[in-house]
Design a protein around this motif. Structure first.
Motif, short mmCIF file in Angstrom:
data_model
loop_
_atom_site.label_atom_id
_atom_site.label_comp_id
_atom_site.label_asym_id
_atom_site.label_seq_id
_atom_site.Cartn_x
_atom_site.Cartn_y
_atom_site.Cartn_z
N PRO A 260 1.02 -0.90 -0.11
CA PRO A 260 -0.09 0.16 0.38
C PRO A 260 0.77 1.21 0.11
N GLU A 261 2.00 0.95 -0.02
CA GLU A 261 2.71 2.41 0.60
C GLU A 261 2.97 3.62 -0.78
N ILE A 262 2.46 2.20 -2.03
CA ILE A 262 2.64 3.31 -3.30
C ILE A 262 1.49 3.94 -3.33
N LEU A 263 0.26 3.37 -2.94
CA LEU A 263 -0.57 4.14 -3.21
C LEU A 263 -0.65 5.92 -2.14
N VAL A 264 -0.29 5.48 -1.28
CA VAL A 264 0.06 6.72 0.26
C VAL A 264 0.93 7.11 -1.17
N ALA A 265 2.08 6.89 -1.47
CA ALA A 265 3.00 8.12 -2.84
C ALA A 265 2.04 9.08 -3.39
N ILE A 266 1.00 8.82 -4.00
CA ILE A 266 0.52 8.51 -5.11
C ILE A 266 -0.19 9.47 -4.42
N ASP A 267 -1.20 9.42 -3.50
CA ASP A 267 -1.60 10.22 -2.75
C ASP A 267 -1.95 11.77 -2.35
N ASN A 268 0.03 11.68 -1.55
CA ASN A 268 1.04 12.71 -1.33
C ASN A 268 1.73 13.47 -2.22
N LEU A 269 1.32 13.16 -3.38
CA LEU A 269 2.08 13.71 -4.87
C LEU A 269 3.42 13.75 -4.47
N GLU A 270 3.63 12.31 -4.28
CA GLU A 270 5.44 12.17 -4.58
C GLU A 270 5.97 12.40 -5.73
N PRO A 271 6.78 13.05 -6.18
CA PRO A 271 7.23 13.33 -8.28
C PRO A 271 7.64 11.57 -7.84
N GLY A 272 7.46 11.22 -8.59
CA GLY A 272 7.84 9.90 -9.52
C GLY A 272 6.98 8.59 -8.85
N ALA A 273 5.25 8.65 -8.22
CA ALA A 273 4.83 7.71 -7.70
C ALA A 273 4.37 7.15 -8.81
N TRP A 274 4.28 7.41 -10.28
CA TRP A 274 3.68 6.57 -10.64
C TRP A 274 4.20 6.39 -11.49
N GLY A 275 5.38 6.20 -11.35
CA GLY A 275 6.39 5.40 -12.50
C GLY A 275 6.74 3.94 -11.71
N HIS A 276 6.44 4.33 -10.25
CA HIS A 276 6.93 2.99 -9.79
C HIS A 276 6.79 1.58 -10.24
N GLU A 277 7.68 0.80 -10.42
CA GLU A 277 8.07 -0.45 -11.13
C GLU A 277 6.80 -1.44 -11.27
N ALA A 278 6.10 -1.29 -10.05
CA ALA A 278 4.50 -2.30 -9.87
C ALA A 278 3.49 -1.48 -10.76
N ILE A 279 3.62 -0.57 -10.88
CA ILE A 279 2.51 0.52 -11.05
C ILE A 279 2.72 0.69 -12.90
N LYS A 280 3.50 0.19 -12.79
CA LYS A 280 4.01 -0.29 -14.44
C LYS A 280 4.00 -1.28 -15.66
N GLU A 281 4.24 -2.06 -14.46
CA GLU A 281 3.42 -3.96 -14.84
C GLU A 281 2.60 -4.17 -14.56
N SER A 282 1.41 -3.54 -14.05
CA SER A 282 -0.25 -3.24 -13.59
C SER A 282 -0.70 -2.43 -15.66
N ALA A 283 0.08 -1.54 -15.90
CA ALA A 283 -0.31 -0.78 -17.10
C ALA A 283 -0.06 -1.87 -17.64
N ALA A 284 0.32 -2.19 -17.74
CA ALA A 284 0.94 -3.27 -19.18
C ALA A 284 -0.07 -4.45 -18.68
N ALA A 285 0.18 -4.45 -17.85
CA ALA A 285 -1.44 -6.12 -17.81
C ALA A 285 -2.26 -5.23 -18.68
N ILE A 286 -2.51 -4.93 -17.70
CA ILE A 286 -4.05 -3.61 -18.12
C ILE A 286 -4.23 -3.53 -20.05
N ARG A 287 -2.84 -3.09 -20.56
CA ARG A 287 -3.16 -2.12 -21.59
C ARG A 287 -2.67 -3.72 -22.93
N SER A 288 -2.71 -4.32 -22.42
CA SER A 288 -2.37 -6.42 -23.16
C SER A 288 -3.93 -6.33 -22.95
N LEU A 289 -4.54 -6.41 -22.53
CA LEU A 289 -6.59 -6.64 -23.03
C LEU A 289 -6.34 -6.26 -23.92
#
Length: 492
Positions: A260-289
């Protein structure tokens, strides 16, 4: 316990005449659903505002009356007459209240457009005591809070619960309930209904075809291939209206993978939060649909109800949404007598995920507020205390097919709606593994049109994952660097 009702600092020093002049010149600002919205606090100068806030009538604080409400003053109540109707108030909550306070009159009103009904009264400093601020005409709660127009609900949450004087109201609520209505460290909104998010499907259709409910993303892709071979679309989403619905499985799967730390970083507007590797991997999975043509053809140009309607009529299998979906598409689902709605938590991207499969996103919603300028604000809070009783919460679930934010209130309730029963089971299976994020309610334009547009392009395969990250980061940076926006923070 103090019985005074605290106003936010923004309320001091404002000038109603200046506000009315501004309205006359520019028109009234619109809230998120088109409702009229006051853009500054009412109440004249700061001294007058403070006087109005502290002169509300009070009664004697006692074990029977922990909030010290005046027992001879009426309470004016406004309920949004929408998907839940208002009979849960008149036939359930108000009788519960009257049983304990038979001499307090409740002046009940039902309104389809809350903002249109109450805007002028907020401007005049004469709002009701209790408002179900919901629907298309919802007044922007963030603006109301920043303008000092809502009462701090801390006295309510610190008070003994309706059922047990040894347990506070806050200790009867599901995790995240109070936080969902908190700004600048103070709670201003009681979110009463509790929504469970996940992937929704027709259990009968899955069973008849021997398709297993996938628990990993690889299993999801395998099932999608089998579904597509039959001519049915594996997935649908809410089209051009709300591609953000696909952010929900994206962020949920990423959180299961990395924590859940990745969500805290997004909510707190931390620079680079959206570029976390887990978020990128999930985005790639969604795009694969999209890459595998697993979306309903043409869904990217559909209105959300049209897309959901086709799903409910059997043209697609998986649909991301919240537990309101069962009511929203009840008519379409009813056209198929074999349709048995069920919900599944989002699959794991990896067997090495930090959080378990059962992890779900769930959050309190359906907002109720007490105006700071109400004639009887403590009475409004006492009404909330009655709503949060076990009887009030269980009855609400039975009447309107919705879970509530009261912990344990749905246990033992016979829920006939299969979708809600499935959501309840998922929430119970999750235990403490319940996640949520707050940036959509903290910063409305960050989600829509900001992240919304980026995700829509990702779903059309018009952006790579890295380009999507860049756009999301740009949206977050714009919010972060805008000094006119009050920033919120959450703890890890």
């Amino acid at each position: 316990m103090s019985s005074s009702i605290e106003r936010t600092p923004a309320a001091a020093g404002t000038d109603r005449r200046t506000f009315l002049q501004r309205v006359a010149l520019t028109g009234v600002a619109l809230g998120p659903g088109g409702a009229f919205l006051a853009s500054c606090a009412t109440g004249g100068d700061g001294d007058d505002a403070e006087d109005e806030a502290t002169e509300a009538p009070t009664g004697d604080v006692s074990e029977e009356n922990p909030l010290g409400i005046p027992t001879d003053q009426p309470i004016e109540v406004y309920i949004f007459d929408g998907g839940f109707g208002d009979e849960y108030a008149t036939e359930l909550h108000q009788p519960i209240f009257h049983e304990r306070w038979p001499d307090i009159e409740i002046d009940h009103h039902a309104a389809v457009d809350i903002g249109a009904e109450l805007q002028a009264r907020f401007v005049a400093g004469d709002p009701p005591d209790f408002i179900n601020n919901s629907g298309d005409g919802q007044m922007d709660p963030g603006q109301l809070i920043s303008d000092g127009l809502l009462a701090d609900l801390t006295p309510l949450f610190d008070a003994p619960s309706w059922d047990d004087p040894n347990v506070t109201v806050r200790d009867t609520l599901l995790p995240g309930t109070i936080e969902s209505g908190t700004r600048d460290g103070k709670p201003y909104v009681l979110n009463y209904a509790f929504t469970v998010f996940g992937l929704w499907f027709n259990q009968t259709l899955m069973d008849e075809n021997g398709w297993p409910v996938p628990t990993t993303w690889q299993e999801m892709m395998d099932v999608c291939a089998d579904i597509a071979a039959t001519g049915i679309a594996p997935w649908v989403y809410q089209g051009v209206t709300a591609p953000r619905y696909m952010n929900w499985p994206l962020l949920s799967m990423a959180t299961k993978l990395a924590g859940p730390e990745i969500l805290v970083a997004i909510d707190n507007l931390e620079p680079g939060a959206w570029g976390h590797e887990a978020i990128k991997e999930s985005a790639a999975a969604i795009r694969s649909l999209r890459e595998n043509n697993y979306f309903l053809p043409g869904v990217e140009g559909m209105e959300f109800r049209d897309a959901q309607g086709l799903w409910a009529r059997g043209e697609a299998v998986f649909c991301p949404s919240g537990s309101w979906l069962e009511n929203e598409e009840a008519d379409a689902i009813a056209e198929n007598p074999t349709f048995q709605l069920a919900m599944m938590p989002e699959p794991l991207l990896s067997e090495d995920s930090v959080m378990p499969l059962e992890t779900v996103r769930a959050t309190a919603g359906e907002p109720y507020v007490v105006p700071a300028d109400a004639k009887n604000p403590l009475g409004g809070m006492e009404y909330m205390r009655a709503m949060l009783s076990m009887e009030g919460a269980r009855g609400f679930t039975e009447r309107v097919t919705s879970l509530t934010s009261v912990a344990g209130a749905s246990e033992g309730v016979q829920i006939e709606a299969p979708g809600l029963a499935s959501a309840q089971a998922a929430l119970q299976a999750a235990g403490d593994n319940v996640i949520n994020w707050f940036y959509p309610s903290w910063y409305g334009t960050m989600e829509n049109p900001g992240i919304d547009q980026a995700t829509g392009a990702l779903l059309r395969a018009e952006l790579t994952v890295d380009q999507w990250v860049e756009q999301c980061e740009a949206v977050a940076t714009e919010i972060r660097e805008d000094d006119s926006i009050v920033k919120q923070t959450r703890e890890g």
